[in-house]
Design a protein around this motif. Structure first.
Motif, PDB file in Angstrom:
ATOM      1  N   MET A 184       0.825  -1.206   0.000  1.00  0.00           N
ATOM      2  CA  MET A 184       0.000   0.000   0.000  1.00  0.00           C
ATOM      3  C   MET A 184       0.863   1.262   0.000  1.00  0.00           C
ATOM      4  O   MET A 184       0.505   2.257  -0.628  1.00  0.00           O
ATOM      5  CB  MET A 184      -0.974  -0.011   1.178  1.00  0.00           C
ATOM      6  N   LYS A 185       2.005   1.232   0.664  1.00  0.00           N
ATOM      7  CA  LYS A 185       2.929   2.370   0.602  1.00  0.00           C
ATOM      8  C   LYS A 185       3.418   2.564  -0.830  1.00  0.00           C
ATOM      9  O   LYS A 185       3.534   3.705  -1.302  1.00  0.00           O
ATOM     10  CB  LYS A 185       4.117   2.152   1.540  1.00  0.00           C
ATOM     11  N   ASP A 186       3.702   1.459  -1.516  1.00  0.00           N
ATOM     12  CA  ASP A 186       4.138   1.537  -2.917  1.00  0.00           C
ATOM     13  C   ASP A 186       3.031   2.079  -3.813  1.00  0.00           C
ATOM     14  O   ASP A 186       3.291   2.827  -4.753  1.00  0.00           O
ATOM     15  CB  ASP A 186       4.594   0.164  -3.427  1.00  0.00           C
ATOM     16  N   LEU A 187       1.776   1.695  -3.521  1.00  0.00           N
ATOM     17  CA  LEU A 187       0.648   2.223  -4.303  1.00  0.00           C
ATOM     18  C   LEU A 187       0.554   3.738  -4.120  1.00  0.00           C
ATOM     19  O   LEU A 187       0.369   4.473  -5.095  1.00  0.00           O
ATOM     20  CB  LEU A 187      -0.659   1.549  -3.897  1.00  0.00           C
ATOM     21  N   VAL A 188       0.693   4.191  -2.901  1.00  0.00           N
ATOM     22  CA  VAL A 188       0.648   5.636  -2.632  1.00  0.00           C
ATOM     23  C   VAL A 188       1.763   6.354  -3.407  1.00  0.00           C
ATOM     24  O   VAL A 188       1.535   7.370  -4.052  1.00  0.00           O
ATOM     25  CB  VAL A 188       0.760   5.912  -1.115  1.00  0.00           C
ATOM     26  N   LYS A 189       2.973   5.797  -3.389  1.00  0.00           N
ATOM     27  CA  LYS A 189       4.084   6.387  -4.130  1.00  0.00           C
ATOM     28  C   LYS A 189       3.811   6.408  -5.632  1.00  0.00           C
ATOM     29  O   LYS A 189       4.112   7.384  -6.326  1.00  0.00           O
ATOM     30  CB  LYS A 189       5.386   5.623  -3.871  1.00  0.00           C
ATOM     31  N   THR A 190       3.247   5.317  -6.140  1.00  0.00           N
ATOM     32  CA  THR A 190       2.909   5.245  -7.563  1.00  0.00           C
ATOM     33  C   THR A 190       1.900   6.329  -7.935  1.00  0.00           C
ATOM     34  O   THR A 190       2.051   7.010  -8.945  1.00  0.00           O
ATOM     35  CB  THR A 190       2.330   3.852  -7.911  1.00  0.00           C
TER      36      THR A 190
END
Length: 195
Positions: A184-190
């Motif tokens: 989910m952190k990676d999704l936010v960054k994306t």
């Protein structure tokens, strides 16, 4: 920041993604799903519920996430005028792909960047096959993000909390939910790359 979450197929994770993004970005959700219950879970301070026959408030500035229901909502055309990104969540299953293609063709007309989110993934082969199917049937180079299948996201949606925050409430949870929290952190960054 204005993000639209849209797919004419129900049950693909639109509200779950809206919840996680709203809590991560500390923003409001405009719930356009007549069957949605986010205002019950998250509260009216975070969720503004718009009925099926009501007009969507014209928000030109500020952060908002639009959570559309599982049907072709004509209000999409108006909301898209200020959108930075349209997210199309889908499950990598046969019964989800046809409607997802139809939804993509609908939002492609809006000239807003589109990110597919392959949700509830059990194996990499399903992702590869579904993305290839979409590419072959659209002839477009699409961008996508993968969220693995986990009950944790349903748990936190029911609790009305962010998986990232939930994972940090204890050492055991931090260990148990480390992978989905990192996803989910990676999704936010994306998503931040589109804004």
């Amino acid at each position: 920041m204005q993000i639209i979450i849209y797919n004419q197929k129900g049950g693909v994770g639109k509200s779950m993604i809206a919840t996680q993004l709203a809590l991560s970005f500390d923003t409001t959700i405009v719930e356009l799903d007549p069957y949605g219950m986010l205002s019950d879970t998250l509260g009216k301070d975070i969720v503004y519920k718009v009925g099926l026959n009501e007009n969507v408030p014209n928000i030109k500035e500020g952060d908002v996430i639009y959570d559309f229901g599982g049907f072709d909502d004509l209000r999409l055309d108006e909301v898209s005028k200020n959108a930075d990104l349209i997210i199309i969540p889908f499950n990598p299953t046969i019964n989800s792909l046809g409607t997802t293609l139809k939804s993509y063709k609908r939002v492609k007309e809006q000239n807003v960047p589109i990110l597919f989110v392959v949700n509830a993934v059990l194996n990499d082969k399903d992702v590869e096959e579904s993305i290839n199917f979409i590419k072959e049937n659209t002839q477009d180079d699409i961008e996508y993000f993968v969220i693995p299948h986990t009950r944790a996201l349903q748990t936190v949606e029911n609790e009305g909390v962010s998986i990232i925050e939930f994972a940090n409430t204890s050492g055991l949870r931090k260990h148990t939910y480390r992978k989905i929290s990192a996803t989910m952190k990676d999704l936010v960054k994306t998503i931040e790359e589109y804004l």
